[in-house]
Design an enzyme around this catalytic site. Structure first.
Site, PDB file in Angstrom:
ATOM      1  NE  ARG A 118      -3.977   1.583   2.637  1.00  0.00           N
ATOM      2  CZ  ARG A 118      -5.217   1.104   2.651  1.00  0.00           C
ATOM      3  NH1 ARG A 118      -5.417  -0.197   2.584  1.00  0.00           N
ATOM      4  NH2 ARG A 118      -6.257   1.909   2.715  1.00  0.00           N
ATOM      5  CG  ASP A 119       2.898   1.768   3.383  1.00  0.00           C
ATOM      6  OD1 ASP A 119       1.818   2.330   3.633  1.00  0.00           O
ATOM      7  OD2 ASP A 119       3.344   0.832   4.062  1.00  0.00           O
ATOM      8  CB  ALA A 120       5.380   0.061  -2.433  1.00  0.00           C
ATOM      9  CG  MET A 121      -0.487   2.057  -5.281  1.00  0.00           C
ATOM     10  SD  MET A 121      -1.978   1.022  -5.394  1.00  0.00           S
ATOM     11  CE  MET A 121      -1.411  -0.269  -6.521  1.00  0.00           C
ATOM     12  CB  ALA A 181       6.398   5.532  -2.587  1.00  0.00           C
TER      13      ALA A 181
END
Length: 305
Positions: A249-252, A254
Protein backbone atom coordinates in the site's frame (compact mmCIF):
# COMPACT_ATOMS: atom_id res chain seq x y z
CA UNK A 1 9.52 18.82 -0.70
CA UNK A 2 7.63 15.68 0.26
CA UNK A 3 6.98 15.17 3.98
CA UNK A 4 5.91 11.72 5.19
CA UNK A 5 4.15 11.64 8.55
CA UNK A 6 4.43 8.50 10.67
CA UNK A 7 2.97 9.19 14.09
CA UNK A 8 3.43 5.64 15.41
CA UNK A 9 6.59 4.20 13.80
CA UNK A 10 8.08 0.87 14.78
CA UNK A 11 10.96 -1.51 14.55
CA UNK A 12 9.61 -4.42 12.53
CA UNK A 13 11.07 -7.82 13.38
CA UNK A 14 10.47 -10.00 10.32
CA UNK A 15 10.73 -13.69 11.18
CA UNK A 16 10.80 -16.66 8.83
CA UNK A 17 9.85 -20.06 10.18
CA UNK A 18 8.42 -23.20 8.61
CA UNK A 19 5.87 -23.88 11.30
CA UNK A 20 4.53 -22.14 14.40
CA UNK A 21 3.42 -24.29 17.30
CA UNK A 22 1.94 -22.53 20.32
CA UNK A 23 2.97 -23.60 23.81
CA UNK A 24 6.42 -24.89 22.86
CA UNK A 25 9.82 -23.75 21.63
CA UNK A 26 9.94 -22.53 18.01
CA UNK A 27 13.14 -21.74 16.12
CA UNK A 28 13.26 -19.20 13.31
CA UNK A 29 15.04 -19.88 10.04
CA UNK A 30 15.91 -16.23 9.39
CA UNK A 31 15.11 -12.83 10.82
CA UNK A 32 15.44 -9.21 9.74
CA UNK A 33 14.91 -5.91 11.55
CA UNK A 34 13.75 -2.85 9.59
CA UNK A 35 12.07 0.47 10.42
CA UNK A 36 8.31 0.20 10.13
CA UNK A 37 5.33 2.51 9.84
CA UNK A 38 3.46 3.45 6.71
CA UNK A 39 4.91 6.91 6.21
CA UNK A 40 8.44 5.59 6.75
CA UNK A 41 7.83 2.90 4.13
CA UNK A 42 6.65 5.60 1.71
CA UNK A 43 9.88 7.56 2.29
CA UNK A 44 12.03 4.46 1.78
CA UNK A 45 10.39 3.62 -1.55
CA UNK A 46 10.51 7.26 -2.66
CA UNK A 47 14.27 7.25 -2.03
CA UNK A 48 14.69 4.10 -4.10
CA UNK A 49 12.86 5.84 -6.92
CA UNK A 50 15.20 8.82 -6.71
CA UNK A 51 12.80 11.15 -4.91
CA UNK A 52 13.91 12.89 -1.68
CA UNK A 53 11.57 13.27 1.28
CA UNK A 54 11.56 14.25 4.92
CA UNK A 55 10.30 11.63 7.38
CA UNK A 56 8.70 13.01 10.53
CA UNK A 57 6.42 12.04 13.41
CA UNK A 58 7.38 10.73 16.86
CA UNK A 59 10.27 8.45 17.88
CA UNK A 60 11.76 7.55 21.24
CA UNK A 61 14.08 5.23 23.11
CA UNK A 62 16.48 2.62 21.70
CA UNK A 63 13.93 1.65 19.06
CA UNK A 64 13.62 5.26 18.00
CA UNK A 65 17.39 5.51 17.63
CA UNK A 66 17.37 2.40 15.43
CA UNK A 67 14.74 4.00 13.17
CA UNK A 68 16.60 7.30 12.95
CA UNK A 69 19.98 5.69 12.20
CA UNK A 70 18.50 3.39 9.56
CA UNK A 71 16.80 6.22 7.71
CA UNK A 72 19.91 8.36 7.75
CA UNK A 73 21.83 5.34 6.45
CA UNK A 74 19.45 5.25 3.48
CA UNK A 75 20.01 8.99 2.93
CA UNK A 76 16.49 9.92 4.07
CA UNK A 77 16.07 13.13 6.07
CA UNK A 78 14.89 12.07 9.54
CA UNK A 79 13.27 14.94 11.42
CA UNK A 80 11.14 13.23 14.05
CA UNK A 81 10.08 14.76 17.33
CA UNK A 82 11.89 12.84 20.07
CA UNK A 83 9.59 11.62 22.86
CA UNK A 84 10.26 10.14 26.30
CA UNK A 85 8.61 6.77 25.65
CA UNK A 86 10.01 3.99 23.42
CA UNK A 87 8.81 3.51 19.86
CA UNK A 88 6.98 0.21 19.44
CA UNK A 89 8.14 -3.17 18.09
CA UNK A 90 6.06 -5.18 15.61
CA UNK A 91 6.54 -8.86 14.83
CA UNK A 92 5.83 -10.26 11.36
CA UNK A 93 5.85 -14.02 10.84
CA UNK A 94 6.39 -15.05 7.23
CA UNK A 95 5.51 -18.45 5.71
CA UNK A 96 2.92 -18.95 8.42
CA UNK A 97 -0.03 -17.20 6.76
CA UNK A 98 1.87 -13.91 7.20
CA UNK A 99 0.89 -13.43 10.84
CA UNK A 100 1.45 -9.89 12.17
CA UNK A 101 1.61 -8.82 15.84
CA UNK A 102 1.62 -5.02 16.13
CA UNK A 103 2.71 -3.14 19.22
CA UNK A 104 0.33 -0.63 20.78
CA UNK A 105 2.61 2.39 20.59
CA UNK A 106 4.14 4.91 22.99
CA UNK A 107 2.63 7.58 25.18
CA UNK A 108 3.02 11.04 23.63
CA UNK A 109 2.65 14.17 25.74
CA UNK A 110 0.65 17.26 24.80
CA UNK A 111 3.91 19.22 24.63
CA UNK A 112 5.36 16.69 22.18
CA UNK A 113 2.26 16.92 20.00
CA UNK A 114 2.50 20.71 20.02
CA UNK A 115 6.18 20.52 19.03
CA UNK A 116 5.26 18.29 16.09
CA UNK A 117 2.47 20.57 14.88
CA UNK A 118 4.81 23.55 15.16
CA UNK A 119 7.33 21.65 13.02
CA UNK A 120 4.63 20.92 10.43
CA UNK A 121 3.80 24.62 10.16
CA UNK A 122 6.90 24.99 7.96
CA UNK A 123 5.29 23.26 4.97
CA UNK A 124 4.46 25.59 2.11
CA UNK A 125 3.17 25.92 -1.41
CA UNK A 126 4.50 23.16 -3.66
CA UNK A 127 5.07 20.74 -0.76
CA UNK A 128 3.23 17.41 -0.43
CA UNK A 129 2.43 15.94 2.97
CA UNK A 130 1.72 12.19 3.09
CA UNK A 131 -0.09 11.03 6.24
CA UNK A 132 -0.54 7.33 6.87
CA UNK A 133 -0.59 4.75 9.61
CA UNK A 134 -1.93 4.45 13.12
CA UNK A 135 -2.06 7.16 15.76
CA UNK A 136 -0.42 6.59 19.19
CA UNK A 137 -2.98 5.56 21.82
CA UNK A 138 -3.18 8.82 23.77
CA UNK A 139 -2.93 11.26 20.84
CA UNK A 140 -6.20 12.93 19.83
CA UNK A 141 -7.87 11.22 16.88
CA UNK A 142 -8.28 14.60 15.17
CA UNK A 143 -4.55 15.12 14.63
CA UNK A 144 -4.84 14.35 10.90
CA UNK A 145 -7.50 17.06 10.68
CA UNK A 146 -5.07 19.50 12.27
CA UNK A 147 -2.31 18.55 9.83
CA UNK A 148 -4.72 18.95 6.91
CA UNK A 149 -5.72 22.38 8.23
CA UNK A 150 -2.02 23.39 8.22
CA UNK A 151 -1.60 22.07 4.66
CA UNK A 152 -4.60 23.98 3.36
CA UNK A 153 -3.61 27.18 5.15
CA UNK A 154 -0.09 26.91 3.67
CA UNK A 155 -1.30 25.82 0.20
CA UNK A 156 0.37 22.41 0.42
CA UNK A 157 -1.00 19.26 -1.21
CA UNK A 158 -1.72 16.28 1.03
CA UNK A 159 -2.19 12.54 0.72
CA UNK A 160 -4.05 10.71 3.45
CA UNK A 161 -4.29 6.99 4.18
CA UNK A 162 -6.64 6.56 7.13
CA UNK A 163 -9.38 4.18 8.36
CA UNK A 164 -12.39 4.13 5.99
CA UNK A 165 -14.86 6.35 7.84
CA UNK A 166 -12.19 8.89 8.69
CA UNK A 167 -10.97 8.78 5.10
CA UNK A 168 -14.49 9.49 3.84
CA UNK A 169 -14.61 12.57 6.07
CA UNK A 170 -11.28 13.82 4.72
CA UNK A 171 -12.47 13.73 1.10
CA UNK A 172 -14.19 17.10 1.37
CA UNK A 173 -10.78 18.67 2.11
CA UNK A 174 -9.48 17.70 -1.35
CA UNK A 175 -6.63 15.18 -0.93
CA UNK A 176 -4.26 14.73 -3.85
CA UNK A 177 -4.49 10.93 -3.55
CA UNK A 178 -6.26 8.25 -1.55
CA UNK A 179 -5.72 4.51 -1.86
CA UNK A 180 -8.56 2.38 -0.47
CA UNK A 181 -8.82 -1.36 -1.03
CA UNK A 182 -12.13 -3.15 -1.60
CA UNK A 183 -12.88 -3.54 2.10
CA UNK A 184 -12.11 0.14 2.71
CA UNK A 185 -14.37 1.17 -0.15
CA UNK A 186 -17.20 -0.98 1.17
CA UNK A 187 -16.87 0.45 4.69
CA UNK A 188 -16.55 4.03 3.46
CA UNK A 189 -19.95 3.90 1.80
CA UNK A 190 -21.51 1.20 3.98
CA UNK A 191 -22.29 -0.84 0.87
CA UNK A 192 -21.36 -4.32 -0.39
CA UNK A 193 -18.87 -4.43 -3.28
CA UNK A 194 -19.89 -7.42 -5.40
CA UNK A 195 -18.89 -6.49 -8.95
CA UNK A 196 -16.70 -4.24 -11.06
CA UNK A 197 -19.73 -1.99 -11.55
CA UNK A 198 -19.87 -1.53 -7.77
CA UNK A 199 -16.16 -0.67 -7.68
CA UNK A 200 -16.60 1.90 -10.44
CA UNK A 201 -19.70 3.38 -8.83
CA UNK A 202 -18.11 3.99 -5.44
CA UNK A 203 -14.64 4.68 -6.80
CA UNK A 204 -16.10 7.54 -8.85
CA UNK A 205 -17.80 8.84 -5.74
CA UNK A 206 -14.44 9.22 -3.99
CA UNK A 207 -13.27 11.71 -6.62
CA UNK A 208 -16.67 13.37 -6.87
CA UNK A 209 -16.48 14.00 -3.13
CA UNK A 210 -13.11 15.71 -3.38
CA UNK A 211 -10.09 13.45 -4.05
CA UNK A 212 -8.02 14.36 -7.11
CA UNK A 213 -6.92 10.75 -7.59
CA UNK A 214 -8.21 7.54 -6.04
CA UNK A 215 -6.59 4.13 -6.52
CA UNK A 216 -8.74 1.16 -5.51
CA UNK A 217 -6.37 -1.78 -5.10
CA UNK A 218 -7.59 -5.26 -5.97
CA UNK A 219 -4.68 -7.31 -4.61
CA UNK A 220 -3.37 -9.84 -7.13
CA UNK A 221 -5.96 -8.60 -9.65
CA UNK A 222 -4.30 -5.19 -9.95
CA UNK A 223 -6.18 -1.97 -9.34
CA UNK A 224 -8.33 0.82 -10.74
CA UNK A 225 -7.41 4.52 -10.84
CA UNK A 226 -10.09 7.21 -10.78
CA UNK A 227 -9.30 10.84 -11.60
CA UNK A 228 -11.21 14.02 -10.91
CA UNK A 229 -11.27 14.59 -14.68
CA UNK A 230 -13.54 11.56 -15.03
CA UNK A 231 -10.95 9.17 -16.44
CA UNK A 232 -10.71 5.59 -15.20
CA UNK A 233 -7.69 3.31 -15.73
CA UNK A 234 -7.39 -0.39 -14.90
CA UNK A 235 -4.34 -2.66 -14.59
CA UNK A 236 -4.43 -6.31 -15.54
CA UNK A 237 -3.66 -9.14 -13.12
CA UNK A 238 -0.10 -9.08 -11.77
CA UNK A 239 1.48 -12.53 -11.50
CA UNK A 240 4.23 -13.46 -9.08
CA UNK A 241 5.09 -15.16 -5.80
CA UNK A 242 3.32 -13.08 -3.16
CA UNK A 243 5.17 -13.21 0.17
CA UNK A 244 4.48 -9.83 1.79
CA UNK A 245 1.43 -7.60 1.55
CA UNK A 246 2.34 -5.24 4.40
CA UNK A 247 4.28 -2.60 2.47
CA UNK A 248 2.46 -2.75 -0.86
CA UNK A 249 0.00 0.00 0.00
CA UNK A 250 2.79 2.39 0.95
CA UNK A 251 4.86 1.46 -2.10
CA UNK A 252 1.88 2.22 -4.33
CA UNK A 253 1.55 5.71 -2.87
CA UNK A 254 5.29 6.31 -3.28
CA UNK A 255 5.27 5.06 -6.87
CA UNK A 256 2.37 7.28 -7.86
CA UNK A 257 3.59 10.46 -6.16
CA UNK A 258 7.20 10.12 -7.36
CA UNK A 259 6.08 9.89 -10.97
CA UNK A 260 3.28 12.46 -10.74
CA UNK A 261 5.71 15.09 -9.48
CA UNK A 262 7.99 14.48 -12.46
CA UNK A 263 5.44 13.97 -15.24
CA UNK A 264 1.94 15.09 -14.18
CA UNK A 265 0.86 12.00 -16.16
CA UNK A 266 -1.83 10.06 -14.31
CA UNK A 267 -1.55 6.90 -16.41
CA UNK A 268 2.25 6.70 -16.10
CA UNK A 269 2.02 7.45 -12.37
CA UNK A 270 -0.47 4.60 -12.01
CA UNK A 271 1.89 2.28 -13.88
CA UNK A 272 4.74 3.08 -11.49
CA UNK A 273 2.42 2.77 -8.49
CA UNK A 274 1.35 -0.71 -9.59
CA UNK A 275 4.94 -1.79 -10.26
CA UNK A 276 6.13 -0.56 -6.85
CA UNK A 277 3.25 -2.22 -5.00
CA UNK A 278 3.58 -5.54 -6.82
CA UNK A 279 7.36 -5.70 -6.58
CA UNK A 280 7.08 -5.08 -2.84
CA UNK A 281 4.52 -7.88 -2.50
CA UNK A 282 7.11 -10.21 -4.05
CA UNK A 283 9.86 -9.42 -1.49
CA UNK A 284 10.32 -9.65 2.28
CA UNK A 285 10.87 -5.94 2.86
CA UNK A 286 10.33 -3.12 0.35
CA UNK A 287 11.17 -3.54 -3.32
CA UNK A 288 14.46 -2.25 -4.66
CA UNK A 289 14.67 0.17 -7.58
CA UNK A 290 15.73 -2.47 -10.13
CA UNK A 291 12.91 -4.80 -9.07
CA UNK A 292 10.36 -2.02 -9.56
CA UNK A 293 11.62 -0.90 -12.95
CA UNK A 294 11.94 -4.46 -14.22
CA UNK A 295 8.28 -5.09 -13.39
CA UNK A 296 7.12 -1.69 -14.66
CA UNK A 297 7.69 -2.62 -18.30
CA UNK A 298 5.24 -5.51 -17.98
CA UNK A 299 2.38 -3.50 -16.46
CA UNK A 300 -0.57 -3.31 -18.87
CA UNK A 301 -3.03 -0.46 -18.34
CA UNK A 302 -6.25 0.17 -20.20
CA UNK A 303 -8.62 3.10 -20.02
CA UNK A 304 -12.21 2.21 -19.18
CA UNK A 305 -14.99 4.01 -21.01
Amino acid sequence: MIYTVTLNPSVDLIVELDHLELGTLNRMNNDMKVPGGKGISVSRVLRRLGMPSVATGFIGGFTGRFIDEWLRGEDIASEFIEIDDDSRINIKLLKQNETVINGKGPSVSIQEVQAFLYYMSRVGEGDIVIMSGTIPPNVDRDIYDRIIHICKANRSEFVVDAPPKRLLRHLKEGPLLIKPNLMDLSQMFNAPIKSKDDIIKYGQQTVELGAKFSIVSLGELGGILFTDEGKIYETERITGDYVNSEGSRDAMIAGFISTWIKTADAEESFRMATAAASATAFTKDLAKRDQIFKLKDSIIIKELQ
